[in-house]
Scaffold this motif. Structure first.
Motif, PDB file in Angstrom:
ATOM      1  N   ILE A 105       0.855  -1.213  -0.179  1.00  0.00           N
ATOM      2  CA  ILE A 105      -0.058   0.098   0.014  1.00  0.00           C
ATOM      3  C   ILE A 105       0.883   1.425   0.111  1.00  0.00           C
ATOM      4  O   ILE A 105       0.657   2.131  -0.847  1.00  0.00           O
ATOM      5  N   LEU A 106       1.936   1.191   0.762  1.00  0.00           N
ATOM      6  CA  LEU A 106       2.598   2.457   0.866  1.00  0.00           C
ATOM      7  C   LEU A 106       3.513   2.633  -0.257  1.00  0.00           C
ATOM      8  O   LEU A 106       3.551   3.706  -0.720  1.00  0.00           O
ATOM      9  N   LYS A 107       3.825   1.649  -0.948  1.00  0.00           N
ATOM     10  CA  LYS A 107       4.567   1.879  -2.339  1.00  0.00           C
ATOM     11  C   LYS A 107       3.739   2.339  -3.372  1.00  0.00           C
ATOM     12  O   LYS A 107       3.905   3.235  -4.197  1.00  0.00           O
ATOM     13  N   MET A 120       1.084   4.112  -2.815  1.00  0.00           N
ATOM     14  CA  MET A 120       0.802   5.528  -2.530  1.00  0.00           C
ATOM     15  C   MET A 120       2.028   6.511  -3.147  1.00  0.00           C
ATOM     16  O   MET A 120       1.523   7.666  -3.234  1.00  0.00           O
ATOM     17  N   ARG A 132       3.449   8.574  -8.722  1.00  0.00           N
ATOM     18  CA  ARG A 132       2.340   8.232  -8.197  1.00  0.00           C
ATOM     19  C   ARG A 132       1.783   9.066  -7.127  1.00  0.00           C
ATOM     20  O   ARG A 132       0.573   9.198  -6.836  1.00  0.00           O
ATOM     21  N   LEU A 133       3.006   9.626  -6.145  1.00  0.00           N
ATOM     22  CA  LEU A 133       2.451  10.397  -5.077  1.00  0.00           C
ATOM     23  C   LEU A 133       1.629  11.575  -5.504  1.00  0.00           C
ATOM     24  O   LEU A 133       0.691  11.928  -4.734  1.00  0.00           O
ATOM     25  N   PHE A 185      -5.176   5.204  -5.375  1.00  0.00           N
ATOM     26  CA  PHE A 185      -5.617   4.187  -5.692  1.00  0.00           C
ATOM     27  C   PHE A 185      -6.718   3.540  -4.938  1.00  0.00           C
ATOM     28  O   PHE A 185      -6.782   3.868  -3.495  1.00  0.00           O
ATOM     29  N   PHE A 204      -8.585  -0.073  -3.711  1.00  0.00           N
ATOM     30  CA  PHE A 204      -8.594  -1.603  -4.067  1.00  0.00           C
ATOM     31  C   PHE A 204      -9.851  -2.065  -3.670  1.00  0.00           C
ATOM     32  O   PHE A 204     -10.595  -1.628  -3.136  1.00  0.00           O
ATOM     33  N   PHE A 256      -7.567  -2.159   2.114  1.00  0.00           N
ATOM     34  CA  PHE A 256      -6.173  -1.731   2.266  1.00  0.00           C
ATOM     35  C   PHE A 256      -5.783  -0.479   2.907  1.00  0.00           C
ATOM     36  O   PHE A 256      -5.078   0.270   2.710  1.00  0.00           O
ATOM     37  N   LEU A 304      -3.990   0.973   6.278  1.00  0.00           N
ATOM     38  CA  LEU A 304      -3.097   0.337   7.351  1.00  0.00           C
ATOM     39  C   LEU A 304      -3.869   0.519   8.602  1.00  0.00           C
ATOM     40  O   LEU A 304      -4.303   1.404   9.360  1.00  0.00           O
ATOM     41  N   PRO A 320      -0.301  10.017   2.916  1.00  0.00           N
ATOM     42  CA  PRO A 320       0.345  10.342   1.763  1.00  0.00           C
ATOM     43  C   PRO A 320       0.436  11.971   1.513  1.00  0.00           C
ATOM     44  O   PRO A 320       1.495  12.419   0.835  1.00  0.00           O
ATOM     45  N   ARG A 380      -8.392   8.682   0.897  1.00  0.00           N
ATOM     46  CA  ARG A 380      -6.979   8.586   0.943  1.00  0.00           C
ATOM     47  C   ARG A 380      -6.403   8.702  -0.469  1.00  0.00           C
ATOM     48  O   ARG A 380      -5.459   9.794  -0.656  1.00  0.00           O
TER      49      ARG A 380
END
Lengths: 415, 227
Positions: A314-316, A318, B84-85, B90, B92, B96, B98, B110, B158
């Protein structure tokens, strides 16, 4: 960076019990490391302190490391023109030549205290018994500068030697062997047949039986007369402000005055190397404790990485690059290492305090002594650095593995 | 409308497997700014694989990807991560989130990574995002304390954290009941209007696909139909 540390901390806090167990490894490792190294270091320091305090830091003797070159050789030696064989030097009274000049030179150095001494062997006779002793002829007022004998006086005093030029200080063992007491008169005879009668003005007890049996202190002038070496000395005792500098200073002094100058390190070389080996063994053993603790850290961080594959993905996704992921787990190692130190150092200090409280009586000693514990900063530094680097190293492999996680592999798997 | 993302003959093969598999073959996709695109197809047809390629999570075996007319096929992993940042979000099938972090923290991560705003501003912005999606009362809850629909909405919040240009959603309603599913579909549809971003959604729900501006159908890794 703050964000990565925040994530790292959350991961560890999420599995408190595991983290605490691995933390305990580091804590105990650091504490034992400190306890053992402080006692080893302490005993070594104690030992060296006794050694350094009770003996001169540098002893200049009337010998040369290399035989002196004849003047003729010095002038023509390499030219091969003149050669002299069968040289018979004049027999002269042994001793350090021109010692007054040397004393002046040495006394002009700010960190040095010196005193000349004439040593020689002679025999004490009393009540039909005879004992071989080493006499140390010294200037009474200067004994304190280079010797700690004053601290070991059990009867009489060093000051009485100032007042009485025919006084003598003897060891407690010798006194016992010859049934001597304070104020008794003894006869000392030298090899050359000279005999002097001296009065015992003090008895010392250093605890070293060889020393207490064989060493005798007396006035320098009387010793010179007794040994038939008027105005001669055969050693200069040197005390330094910084005993650790002895090796270096001895070389410097010898380079100038040419006479053999031995530092205390050189004199007790075998002892020093024994201590060095002992230190190596100690550090190896204690380090093993921390290495084992490092495996605990490896274990917990590996587990976190395994469980956190999904979070890493997930972090990747992001937008955290691989280096950030690696950093998160390295930070976990650092956090465990730092926390281990924060708890381990105080625990170690408690151990050290407890050991200081323990008193014991070494065999042959009359007084109980407490364990010599060293409070040197460098062992704290070594323990903390070692624990921290072990923790970081242990986290390195799992961290690298984590950074290699491919998000797609995890996302495809669904979980 | 300007082209946001474009691919040329994009192919992804898994070479390491015992039998090499082609996940995506020769795909030419174009996503324009502010467009709502659905990718549909049967299970295992390569929908998600195509989405991962579009989202720069996976690298193509061959072919090219352009982001705003810039060829990014040879970008380093770090540059792709930065892209991407800044530009992508994304969502899913499984939320997903944390698990150790609250809804608010999940949305803030982020933003903090991007670091364009102060901590205070980030907190305000993240709270707004969550409030927008009706989660004002749940900002300090952990994902485990939320329902499936709520979690998915946090995930959307997010994804929107850094005002991305492109939202990629992989079966975002696949795991939700009808009511939550309807809700999520609506939110995604609104994003196009309210945030002006493009949304690419993978789904096998024909109704969901119908809401989109355009549908790409993929079978066995190849695009068979665009409508």
């Amino acid at each position: 960076m703050r964000l990565l540390a925040f994530i790292a901390l959350k991961h560890l806090l999420a599995r408190k019990r595991q983290s605490i167990v691995s933390l305990m490894g580091i804590v105990l490792g650091v504490a034992f490391f400190l306890a053992i190294s402080s006692i080893m270091q302490g005993s070594e320091e104690d030992f060296i302190k006794r050694l350094v305090d009770n003996s001169p830091h540098i002893t200049i003797s009337d010998e040369f490391r290399n035989p002196r070159v004849q003047p003729v050789d010095r002038l023509y030696g390499d030219k091969g023109i003149v050669s002299i064989s069968g040289v018979k030097p004049l027999t002269e009274t042994r001793g350090i030549r021109g010692y007054e000049k040397i004393l002046v030179y040495l006394e002009n150095q700010p960190d040095i205290k010196v005193s000349p001494v004439l040593t020689g062997s002679s025999i004490i006779s009393f009540a039909g018994q005879e004992k071989g002793v080493t006499i140390n002829g010294m200037i009474p007022q200067e004994i304190d500068r280079v010797s700690t004998i004053r601290d070991y006086m059990v009867e009489g005093s060093l000051d009485r030697l100032y007042a009485n030029p025919d006084g003598v200080l003897i060891g407690v063992t010798l006194a016992k062997n010859l049934s001597l007491a304070l104020n008794d008169t003894i006869t000392i005879s030298a090899q050359n047949g000279n005999v002097r009668t001296l009065k015992i003005v003090g008895i010392f007890k250093t605890g070293r039986s060889g020393y207490d049996r064989s060493q005798v202190f007396m006035n320098l002038k009387r010793a010179q007369a007794l040994l038939g070496r008027i105005n001669r000395i055969n050693a200069i005792l040197v005390k330094l402000d910084q005993p650790n500098q002895a090796l270096l200073r001895a070389h410097e002094i010898e380079a100038v005055i040419k006479y053999k100058s031995e530092s205390w390190q050189e004199q007790s070389e075998d002892l020093m190397s024994t201590l060095a080996i002992r230190n190596k063994i100690m550090y190896t053993v204690v380090s093993a404790v921390l290495v084992v603790a490092a495996f605990g850290i490896y274990n917990v961080i590996s587990t976190v990485v395994m469980e956190k594959h999904r979070d890493i993905a997930i972090l990747k996704s992001m937008g955290f690059p691989a280096s950030d992921i690696r950093m998160i787990f390295l930070i976990q190692g650092v956090l465990l290492g730092v926390a281990g130190n924060l708890a381990g150092v105080p625990l170690g200090v408690i151990f050290m305090r407890a050991m200081e409280e323990i008193e014991f009586r070494p065999p042959g000693s009359t007084e109980a002594i407490s364990m010599p514990v060293s409070w040197g900063m460098e062992q704290f530094a070594i323990a903390a650095t070692f624990a921290l680097s072990a923790a970081v190293l242990a986290s390195f492999l799992p961290a690298r593995k984590a950074s290699h996680v491919q998000p797609v592999d995890i996302l495809r798997g669904g979980l | 409308m300007a082209t946001l993302l474009k691919t040329e003959n994009l192919t992804r093969r898994l070479e390491d497997e015992a039998i090499p598999v082609t996940l995506v073959r020769q795909a030419n996709v174009e996503v324009r700014e502010g467009e709502y695109v659905a990718i549909k197809g049967p299970s295992g047809s390569g929908k998600s694989s195509l989405l991962y390629l579009l989202g720069l999570l996976d690298r193509p075996t061959s072919g090219k990807i352009y982001f705003r007319d810039q060829d990014i096929s040879n970008f380093s992993q770090n540059k792709l991560a930065q892209l991407r940042l800044e530009q992508m979000g994304f969502v899913f099938q499984f939320h997903f989130l944390l698990p150790e972090f609250t809804s608010l923290e999940n949305v803030m991560i982020p933003m903090r990574k991007l670091g364009n705003l102060s901590d205070k501003e980030i907190k305000i912005a993240a709270t707004e995002r969550l409030a927008e999606l009706g989660l004002a009362d749940h900002i300090n809850k952990l994902p485990s304390q939320l329902s499936g629909g709520q979690r998915q909405r946090v995930a959307i919040a997010r994804a929107l954290a850094n005002n991305p240009k492109l939202i990629l959603a992989d079966e975002p309603t696949g795991n939700l009941d009808t009511v939550s599913s309807e809700n999520v579909q609506e939110i995604l549809q609104n994003l196009v209007k309210t945030h002006g971003c493009s949304v690419v959604v993978v789904t096998h729900d024909p109704e969901f696909a119908q809401r989109c501006d355009r549908t790409i159908t993929i079978v066995d890794g190849a695009i068979v139909e665009e409508e």
